[in-house]
Design a protein around this motif. Sequence first.
Motif, PDB file in Angstrom:
ATOM      1  N   GLY A 592       0.814  -1.209   0.000  1.00 32.78           N
ATOM      2  CA  GLY A 592       0.000   0.000   0.000  1.00 32.78           C
ATOM      3  C   GLY A 592       0.850   1.263   0.000  1.00 32.78           C
ATOM      4  N   ILE A 593       1.937   1.261   0.768  1.00 36.62           N
ATOM      5  CA  ILE A 593       2.818   2.439   0.803  1.00 36.62           C
ATOM      6  C   ILE A 593       3.444   2.666  -0.570  1.00 36.62           C
ATOM      7  N   ALA A 594       3.928   1.585  -1.212  1.00 37.91           N
ATOM      8  CA  ALA A 594       4.551   1.715  -2.538  1.00 37.91           C
ATOM      9  C   ALA A 594       3.548   2.239  -3.554  1.00 37.91           C
ATOM     10  N   LEU A 595       2.305   1.750  -3.498  1.00 36.68           N
ATOM     11  CA  LEU A 595       1.271   2.248  -4.402  1.00 36.68           C
ATOM     12  C   LEU A 595       0.998   3.731  -4.178  1.00 36.68           C
ATOM     13  N   GLY A 596       1.032   4.159  -2.913  1.00 37.37           N
ATOM     14  CA  GLY A 596       0.813   5.575  -2.618  1.00 37.37           C
ATOM     15  C   GLY A 596       1.893   6.457  -3.223  1.00 37.37           C
ATOM     16  N   ILE A 597       3.147   5.993  -3.125  1.00 37.48           N
ATOM     17  CA  ILE A 597       4.241   6.791  -3.709  1.00 37.48           C
ATOM     18  C   ILE A 597       4.130   6.800  -5.230  1.00 37.48           C
ATOM     19  N   LEU A 598       3.788   5.645  -5.811  1.00 33.27           N
ATOM     20  CA  LEU A 598       3.596   5.584  -7.261  1.00 33.27           C
ATOM     21  C   LEU A 598       2.512   6.561  -7.703  1.00 33.27           C
ATOM     22  N   GLY A 599       1.395   6.575  -6.967  1.00 37.03           N
ATOM     23  CA  GLY A 599       0.308   7.483  -7.310  1.00 37.03           C
ATOM     24  C   GLY A 599       0.731   8.940  -7.223  1.00 37.03           C
ATOM     25  N   GLU A 617      -6.154   1.971  -5.230  1.00 38.96           N
ATOM     26  CA  GLU A 617      -5.692   0.644  -4.831  1.00 38.96           C
ATOM     27  C   GLU A 617      -5.073   0.706  -3.421  1.00 38.96           C
ATOM     28  N   ALA A 618      -4.294   1.736  -3.178  1.00 36.08           N
ATOM     29  CA  ALA A 618      -3.679   1.889  -1.861  1.00 36.08           C
ATOM     30  C   ALA A 618      -4.745   2.089  -0.794  1.00 36.08           C
ATOM     31  N   LEU A 619      -5.775   2.901  -1.115  1.00 31.29           N
ATOM     32  CA  LEU A 619      -6.836   3.172  -0.142  1.00 31.29           C
ATOM     33  C   LEU A 619      -7.571   1.889   0.246  1.00 31.29           C
ATOM     34  N   VAL A 620      -7.811   1.017  -0.724  1.00 35.22           N
ATOM     35  CA  VAL A 620      -8.487  -0.253  -0.447  1.00 35.22           C
ATOM     36  C   VAL A 620      -7.664  -1.096   0.523  1.00 35.22           C
ATOM     37  N   ILE A 621      -6.364  -1.166   0.299  1.00 38.50           N
ATOM     38  CA  ILE A 621      -5.495  -1.966   1.155  1.00 38.50           C
ATOM     39  C   ILE A 621      -5.510  -1.444   2.597  1.00 38.50           C
ATOM     40  N   PHE A 622      -5.382  -0.146   2.753  1.00 36.87           N
ATOM     41  CA  PHE A 622      -5.317   0.416   4.108  1.00 36.87           C
ATOM     42  C   PHE A 622      -6.643   0.252   4.842  1.00 36.87           C
ATOM     43  N   ARG A 623      -7.750   0.319   4.109  1.00 38.96           N
ATOM     44  CA  ARG A 623      -9.035   0.095   4.757  1.00 38.96           C
ATOM     45  C   ARG A 623      -9.197  -1.370   5.165  1.00 38.96           C
ATOM     46  N   GLN A 624      -8.673  -2.269   4.347  1.00 35.07           N
ATOM     47  CA  GLN A 624      -8.708  -3.691   4.713  1.00 35.07           C
ATOM     48  C   GLN A 624      -7.862  -3.958   5.960  1.00 35.07           C
ATOM     49  N   LEU A 625      -6.745  -3.264   6.050  1.00 34.32           N
ATOM     50  CA  LEU A 625      -5.855  -3.435   7.202  1.00 34.32           C
ATOM     51  C   LEU A 625      -6.331  -2.652   8.418  1.00 34.32           C
ATOM     52  N   ARG A 628      -5.879   3.408   9.998  1.00 38.14           N
ATOM     53  CA  ARG A 628      -6.563   4.679   9.783  1.00 38.14           C
ATOM     54  C   ARG A 628      -5.584   5.807   9.446  1.00 38.14           C
ATOM     55  N   ASP A 629      -4.393   5.749  10.007  1.00 35.73           N
ATOM     56  CA  ASP A 629      -3.396   6.774   9.715  1.00 35.73           C
ATOM     57  C   ASP A 629      -3.039   6.745   8.232  1.00 35.73           C
ATOM     58  N   SER A 630      -2.729   5.562   7.717  1.00 37.88           N
ATOM     59  CA  SER A 630      -2.379   5.440   6.299  1.00 37.88           C
ATOM     60  C   SER A 630      -3.591   5.690   5.416  1.00 37.88           C
ATOM     61  N   GLU A 631      -4.783   5.322   5.886  1.00 32.77           N
ATOM     62  CA  GLU A 631      -6.002   5.621   5.138  1.00 32.77           C
ATOM     63  C   GLU A 631      -6.154   7.127   4.949  1.00 32.77           C
ATOM     64  N   ALA A 632      -5.881   7.890   6.016  1.00 31.87           N
ATOM     65  CA  ALA A 632      -5.971   9.355   5.917  1.00 31.87           C
ATOM     66  C   ALA A 632      -4.951   9.899   4.924  1.00 31.87           C
ATOM     67  N   ASP A 633      -3.731   9.333   4.922  1.00 27.09           N
ATOM     68  CA  ASP A 633      -2.711   9.760   3.954  1.00 27.09           C
ATOM     69  C   ASP A 633      -3.191   9.517   2.523  1.00 27.09           C
ATOM     70  N   ALA A 634      -3.718   8.312   2.278  1.00 21.64           N
ATOM     71  CA  ALA A 634      -4.162   7.962   0.932  1.00 21.64           C
ATOM     72  C   ALA A 634      -5.311   8.861   0.473  1.00 21.64           C
ATOM     73  N   LEU A 635      -6.245   9.156   1.376  1.00 23.66           N
ATOM     74  CA  LEU A 635      -7.347  10.062   1.032  1.00 23.66           C
ATOM     75  C   LEU A 635      -6.833  11.451   0.662  1.00 23.66           C
TER      76      LEU A 635
END
Length: 719
Positions: A592-599, A617-625, A628-635
């Motif tokens: 998820g982190i790698a996808l966020g940087i790619l995006g 794609e990153a947002l889906v992963i963080f929500r599955q996990l 919430r911190d990474s979910e906020a970053d992805a949003l």
Amino acid sequence: LQQLYQDILNADAASAAAGRAGQVAGAGQPGEPGRAGGAPGGPPGPVPPPPPAPAQLPADIPDFTGRAGQVDELCGLLSAAGEQGSPGAVPVVLVMGSGGLGKTTLAVHAAHLLAERFADGQLYASLLGATEPVDPGEILARFLRDLGMDGAQIPVEPEERAAQYRTRLAGKQMLVVLDDARDAAQVQPLLPGSASCAVLISSRGRLPELAGGRLMDLDVLPQAEARALFERVAGQERVRAEPAATQEVLTACAGLPLAIRIAGARLASRGGWNVRTLAGRLSDERRRLDELRVGNLAVRASFEVSFASLAGAAGADGVAPAHAFRMLGVWIGPSVSLPAAAALLGVGEEAAEEVLEVLVDAHLLDSPEPDRYRFHDLLRVYAADRAQAQESEQDRREAVTRLLTWYLHTTEAAARIISPQHSRVALEPPPDTVHPLDFASLDDALAWCEDERAGLVAATRLAAEYGLHEIAWKLPAAAISFFMRRSHWAEWMTTHQTGLASARVRDDREAEARTLNNLGIALGQQRLDESVSCFEQALALYRELGDTGGEGRAATNVANAYFDLQRFDEALVAAERSLVIQRAAGKRYGEGIALGILGGACRELGRFGEAIQRLQEALVIFRQLEDRDSEADALGDLGDAYLGTDRVADAVTCYQQSLAIRRDIGDLHGQAAALRRLSRARQQAGEAGEARRLLSEALRLFEELGDHAQAVEVRSSLI
């Protein structure tokens, strides 16, 4: 003639009867009316004059400085003599505090200001409570003589002396000053019984049994008063000529009036010294107490009086107060919690609290809040000195190891709550004498870490100083979740630099790689080139070790560093490499982190469609996990991509969801960043007023957090 003779006889008989009556009435009262003072049968002698009103206060010091609030309070409390409502309610004020705070000086100064209020005099006695306590019966005998009683008539029994003392003070306006009291038992017999009197007591102890007394707990001098005292003793012109050196001297004296007076006196008596000379001599903690002495004044001697008064032996389940005092001296943090102190001392919390409260009552330790304790700075130096001199190296080392093990396991317990997805620090179970804390909620874990933020830095340094290098690198690694959540970059870097040195001392390549990786993240906030260097070193070490998980983390961080350096093409390549490694290792979080940087890299390169896809794609992963911190970053990143394609409504929705999460998890820095993004979207939507309101709120948060760089940027946008 017969009538005249009868009259003479009658007169002689009356005179004789009067004389006998006078002798009976005056028996046992020498020098009082009714007793003949001359030879038997002769005329009465002169009546002795009454004794002078006692004026026993020691001299006030001419350079008394500061304490204006305390002086006013003392004068107000003691001036209420006779106004208590009860004729037997005597105003009693206890000035308490540790050695060197100037309790006697304050009491004597206030007493002189009050002298005119007490027309019948002032009684003073030094009770020597901290060294060789004087029997209150001896003080009573002296006071009775001073009040006019013939020494031969002073009762033998202490209770009778106290009764006579109260009788002679009844209705009189008398101030009684009792300096350096040991306990309430020493003071109680010396209290008058008339509300027209007042009593001022000084003591190193709290005297809890002293019913009805008002307490004044003396503290160190505030900075301005400390400087004023130093100027008065050492000379104003000399001191003001060297403000920086003066501040160093005052810092070394830590607001203790005795220390400031000694430092000023040493400077005043040495014409060849300047303030910088004195500051240099006080800079070494190991020699500081030896430097703070002049004539018969010495800070060490003042502390030793209190230390010597501690009870020597411990109870069956406890620890000796003197031993506890010394052991607390090995800790270098600004304060210590009750659970930490229990670990240090190797006892349960109940036994630890009992001995710590003994030290608080002796004013050798402060308790600024429940279950937290701290030394005055110079007392900490003295405690460390006593530990070095009187505790064995093995005992000190065992105590430090217990304390640091407690810190390590408790910090790791907090990290499991704060960031469940982060890699854990491998730990052996703690020994039976160490009881780490557990946390029921995120708020509890964050609150503990915040309370112990300075303690975590001190514990890391202490571990390195004692050669406990495994703890020295593992403790910062465990604390990284907290440092990241609350953006404590300075503590992050300080602890990891110490941890890196310890890992290299151990020649622990895995520890070195992990610490380099973590240090690179912190450096990425301000020193990006150094950050990339740390990540590249960590990546090479992980490859050498065959650690694919570590390699993936380092590769991700290299990509992120390139992104922060705005080298987006290189960030894209590094992120794709990281994504391959993370997927091969089955690391969903890393993926998820790698996808966020790619995006993010695609967005900056103008490839918005690909950016939105990767970020979703990153947002889906963080929500599955449920991270919430990474979910906020992805949003937030997804909102930026939408804004780049002018999908303002979608961007606003993402930013609002991100802000809600930041508020829910207590991430103030994240809230401020989300507010900036939301402000930009509102501005793009033409809502200038709302955009400005959001930006002002972000500025307030950045200023509260001390993030001056971000605050400057936001402030410039508001102009």
